[in-house]
Design a protein around this motif. Structure first.
Motif, PDB file in Angstrom:
ATOM      1  N   THR A  31      -7.788   7.395  10.446  1.00 29.03           N
ATOM      2  CA  THR A  31      -7.263   8.870  10.749  1.00 29.03           C
ATOM      3  C   THR A  31      -8.284   9.721  11.559  1.00 29.03           C
ATOM      4  N   TRP A  32      -7.764  10.401  12.231  1.00 29.84           N
ATOM      5  CA  TRP A  32      -8.573  11.369  13.116  1.00 29.84           C
ATOM      6  C   TRP A  32      -7.958  12.872  13.299  1.00 29.84           C
ATOM      7  N   ARG A  76     -13.694  21.665   6.720  1.00 33.91           N
ATOM      8  CA  ARG A  76     -14.346  22.053   5.814  1.00 33.91           C
ATOM      9  C   ARG A  76     -13.828  21.921   4.130  1.00 33.91           C
ATOM     10  N   VAL A  77     -12.603  22.352   4.100  1.00 34.85           N
ATOM     11  CA  VAL A  77     -11.953  22.379   2.784  1.00 34.85           C
ATOM     12  C   VAL A  77     -11.664  21.023   2.565  1.00 34.85           C
ATOM     13  N   ALA A  78     -11.300  20.186   3.438  1.00 40.27           N
ATOM     14  CA  ALA A  78     -10.963  18.781   3.003  1.00 40.27           C
ATOM     15  C   ALA A  78     -12.089  17.898   2.909  1.00 40.27           C
ATOM     16  N   LEU A  79     -13.322  18.185   3.502  1.00 34.50           N
ATOM     17  CA  LEU A  79     -14.404  17.590   2.968  1.00 34.50           C
ATOM     18  C   LEU A  79     -15.023  17.685   1.639  1.00 34.50           C
ATOM     19  N   LEU A  80     -14.966  19.217   1.526  1.00 36.34           N
ATOM     20  CA  LEU A  80     -15.363  19.708   0.295  1.00 36.34           C
ATOM     21  C   LEU A  80     -14.746  19.281  -1.014  1.00 36.34           C
ATOM     22  N   SER A  81     -13.505  18.885  -0.817  1.00 37.91           N
ATOM     23  CA  SER A  81     -12.630  18.091  -1.896  1.00 37.91           C
ATOM     24  C   SER A  81     -12.652  16.717  -1.703  1.00 37.91           C
ATOM     25  N   GLY A  82     -13.166  16.003  -0.636  1.00 40.61           N
ATOM     26  CA  GLY A  82     -13.345  14.632  -0.882  1.00 40.61           C
ATOM     27  C   GLY A  82     -12.279  14.090  -0.065  1.00 40.61           C
ATOM     28  N   ASN A  83     -11.368  14.659   0.667  1.00 34.39           N
ATOM     29  CA  ASN A  83     -10.424  14.388   1.490  1.00 34.39           C
ATOM     30  C   ASN A  83     -10.566  14.288   2.859  1.00 34.39           C
ATOM     31  N   GLY A  84      -9.353  14.242   3.683  1.00 33.85           N
ATOM     32  CA  GLY A  84      -9.727  14.735   5.154  1.00 33.85           C
ATOM     33  C   GLY A  84      -9.539  13.165   6.049  1.00 33.85           C
ATOM     34  N   PRO A  85      -9.970  13.089   7.196  1.00 32.81           N
ATOM     35  CA  PRO A  85      -9.671  12.222   7.938  1.00 32.81           C
ATOM     36  C   PRO A  85     -10.774  11.367   7.752  1.00 32.81           C
ATOM     37  N   PRO A  98     -25.008  21.027   8.035  1.00 34.18           N
ATOM     38  CA  PRO A  98     -24.432  21.477   6.889  1.00 34.18           C
ATOM     39  C   PRO A  98     -23.748  20.440   6.044  1.00 34.18           C
ATOM     40  N   MET A  99     -22.826  19.579   7.011  1.00 31.70           N
ATOM     41  CA  MET A  99     -22.120  18.563   6.261  1.00 31.70           C
ATOM     42  C   MET A  99     -22.876  17.565   5.867  1.00 31.70           C
ATOM     43  N   ALA A 100     -23.891  17.055   6.484  1.00 33.60           N
ATOM     44  CA  ALA A 100     -24.736  16.178   6.113  1.00 33.60           C
ATOM     45  C   ALA A 100     -25.422  16.403   4.899  1.00 33.60           C
ATOM     46  N   ARG A 101     -25.976  17.632   5.017  1.00 33.41           N
ATOM     47  CA  ARG A 101     -26.820  18.265   3.943  1.00 33.41           C
ATOM     48  C   ARG A 101     -26.052  18.244   2.522  1.00 33.41           C
ATOM     49  N   ALA A 102     -24.780  18.250   2.683  1.00 34.54           N
ATOM     50  CA  ALA A 102     -23.927  18.510   1.494  1.00 34.54           C
ATOM     51  C   ALA A 102     -23.353  17.165   1.098  1.00 34.54           C
ATOM     52  N   GLY A 103     -23.719  16.030   1.786  1.00 31.74           N
ATOM     53  CA  GLY A 103     -23.300  14.673   1.609  1.00 31.74           C
ATOM     54  C   GLY A 103     -21.992  14.535   1.893  1.00 31.74           C
ATOM     55  N   GLN A 104     -21.310  15.090   2.851  1.00 30.72           N
ATOM     56  CA  GLN A 104     -19.914  14.712   3.171  1.00 30.72           C
ATOM     57  C   GLN A 104     -19.925  13.712   4.482  1.00 30.72           C
ATOM     58  N   ALA A 316     -16.485  10.129   2.234  1.00 31.76           N
ATOM     59  CA  ALA A 316     -15.216   9.525   1.548  1.00 31.76           C
ATOM     60  C   ALA A 316     -14.260   8.754   1.941  1.00 31.76           C
ATOM     61  N   SER A 317     -14.407   8.509   3.248  1.00 27.26           N
ATOM     62  CA  SER A 317     -13.431   7.483   3.913  1.00 27.26           C
ATOM     63  C   SER A 317     -13.143   6.376   3.459  1.00 27.26           C
ATOM     64  N   GLN A 318     -11.904   5.874   3.306  1.00 29.06           N
ATOM     65  CA  GLN A 318     -11.362   4.640   2.753  1.00 29.06           C
ATOM     66  C   GLN A 318     -11.495   3.707   3.665  1.00 29.06           C
ATOM     67  N   ASN A 319     -11.901   3.897   5.061  1.00 29.78           N
ATOM     68  CA  ASN A 319     -11.752   2.704   5.970  1.00 29.78           C
ATOM     69  C   ASN A 319     -13.125   3.127   6.765  1.00 29.78           C
TER      70      ASN A 319
END
Length: 439
Positions: A31-32, A76-85, A98-104, A316-319
């Motif tokens: 997903t993208w 931002r919301v999706a990555l924070l919750s561990g979801n998203g593309p 900021p995303m790398a710093r947050a471990g996303q 959190a990517s599944q793929n």
């Protein structure tokens, strides 16, 4: 380092594999999420990116979901919750830290080694995508700022494309006398257009060496070179170079204004190449482009380096392997040639060697020439710095919003730069400044 060259020629049947197959559901999903795209651009993505990738990688099934202006917020919301593309698309390097710093985000170093990105991508861009020593992002496109101009308008009035700042100002003054708007410009559709002109002033007047020192914290943004640059930019505004309708014109409107001969010049970025064939129609060769003229002492035009968007993989990517394969596909010469043949200015991936790239002969030669010039400038370490690529988020927002206050007489140049510097120093202390490669 190999010299980077374009080979222009007809694609003939080479587009067939990309255009004949679209997404298939058989493979493992990739997903993208993407921003906005016009219908013709979505068609290009469907055929060249999605169709081309899925045809070449039957074990995967890439889908692109358009999120428009809400992309950043939703991401931002999706990555924070561990979801998203799986593929994380951002508006530039300042969003990555900021995303790398947050471990996303997933570190890409192993993929870069395994898939050959370290050898295929211009080194400076790999450095820009790093945070705390690890690679987290690669650029989808890189760009620069310069000066588009209408050749017919210049010829009609006996003017020449400017090569120095003094020549450009003289041409603008003559345009005012001829009842023309010197600079086709506006920010109604995107307030961020303001920063294109600040970036031009910082690099072409203050100079890239001073911008580099400020980014590294060696001099403040209140230093005299930046005062001179913003004073000059404000002079252009007060003299009417930007015209009376700046706050009401959207991008396509002011490009059409230049194409219609109402403005001789349009200072902006290489992403505007996508509009040439639409607005100049059968007279595409009447649109010129040069590096923005520089002040005395800086020599040749400064090509400010910008990254229009970046690609990462969600932690959190599944793929993640599929996401890496999709990113790898974007960095292939076949994709570069196919996409840039139908959509110029938005998919200029930083390949180190462009000798295998073939661009359709229907694309204006000026585009290939400009991209080669930019690639050479980057390869030779002779480039400037765009604000949206090298400034942290809050500083960039201050730069965009604050310049309007100067133009409208609500703030002084000194106050504008003081606020800019204060915001930057705070973000620098917080570790939010994007990576700045050594000169």
């Amino acid at each position: 380092m190999d010299r980077r060259t374009f080979l222009a020629g007809s694609l003939g049947v080479s587009l067939v594999p990309f255009m004949s197959r679209l997404a298939f559901a058989a493979g493992k999903p990739v997903t993208w999420w993407y921003e906005s795209a016009a219908p013709a651009q979505q068609e290009a993505i469907a055929k060249v990116l999605v169709g081309g990738f899925n045809a070449a990688h039957p074990d995967y099934s890439l889908t692109v979901d358009y999120r428009g202006s809400e992309l950043d917020k939703q991401m931002r919301v999706a990555l924070l919750s561990g979801n998203g593309p799986d593929v994380v698309y951002t508006a530039g390097p300042s969003y990555v830290a900021p995303m790398a710093r947050a471990g996303q985000l997933l570190a890409l170093d192993d993929y870069a080694e395994k898939l050959g990105w370290n050898k295929r991508i211009l080194p400076v861009f790999l450095e820009m995508g790093k945070y705390d020593g690890k690679l987290y992002a690669v650029p989808k496109t890189y760009e620069t700022l310069g000066l588009f101009y209408n050749k017919a308008v210049l010829e009609k009035n006996g003017w020449k494309a400017p090569t120095t700042l003094a020549e450009m100002e003289a041409l603008a003054d003559e345009a005012l006398k001829a009842k023309l708007v010197p600079f086709a410009s506006g920010n109604a559709g995107w307030r961020g257009n303001n920063e294109h002109y600040v970036t031009i002033a910082f690099n072409s007047i203050a100079g890239p060496e001073n911008v580099y020192k400020a980014l590294k914290g060696e001099i403040p943004w209140t230093a005299e070179p930046f005062v001179a640059a913003i004073n000059k930019l404000n002079d252009w505004w007060q003299k009417g170079y930007f015209g009376p309708d700046y706050f009401s014109l959207e991008t396509e409107q002011f490009f059409a204004q230049m194409a219609a001969g109402k403005s001789p010049m349009l200072p902006s970025g290489t992403w505007h190449f996508q509009y040439i064939q639409s607005y100049f129609k059968d007279n595409a060769d009447q649109c010129g482009f040069v590096g923005f003229p520089s002040a005395d002492g800086l020599g040749a035009p400064v090509y400010a380096l910008g990254v229009g968007s970046t690609l990462s993989i969600a932690a959190a990517s599944q793929n993640p392997d599929g996401a890496a394969a999709a990113i790898d596909y974007v960095f292939s010469p076949e994709f570069y040639g196919a996409m840039n043949s139908v959509w110029q200015g938005e998919w200029n991936t930083p390949l180190e060697d462009l000798s295998m790239v073939k661009i359709s002969d229907t694309v204006p030669a000026l585009y290939a020439e400009t991209m080669k010039t930019l690639a050479d400038a980057v390869g030779d370490n002779k480039y400037g710095y765009t604000s949206w690529t090298f400034l942290p988020p809050a500083t960039d927002t201050q730069l965009i919003n604050g310049i309007e206050e100067v133009w409208l007489g609500r703030s002084t140049v000194a106050d504008y730069l003081a606020q800019l510097d204060a915001t930057f120093q705070q973000e620098k202390a917080e570790g939010k400044v994007p990576a700045v490669p050594a000169r």
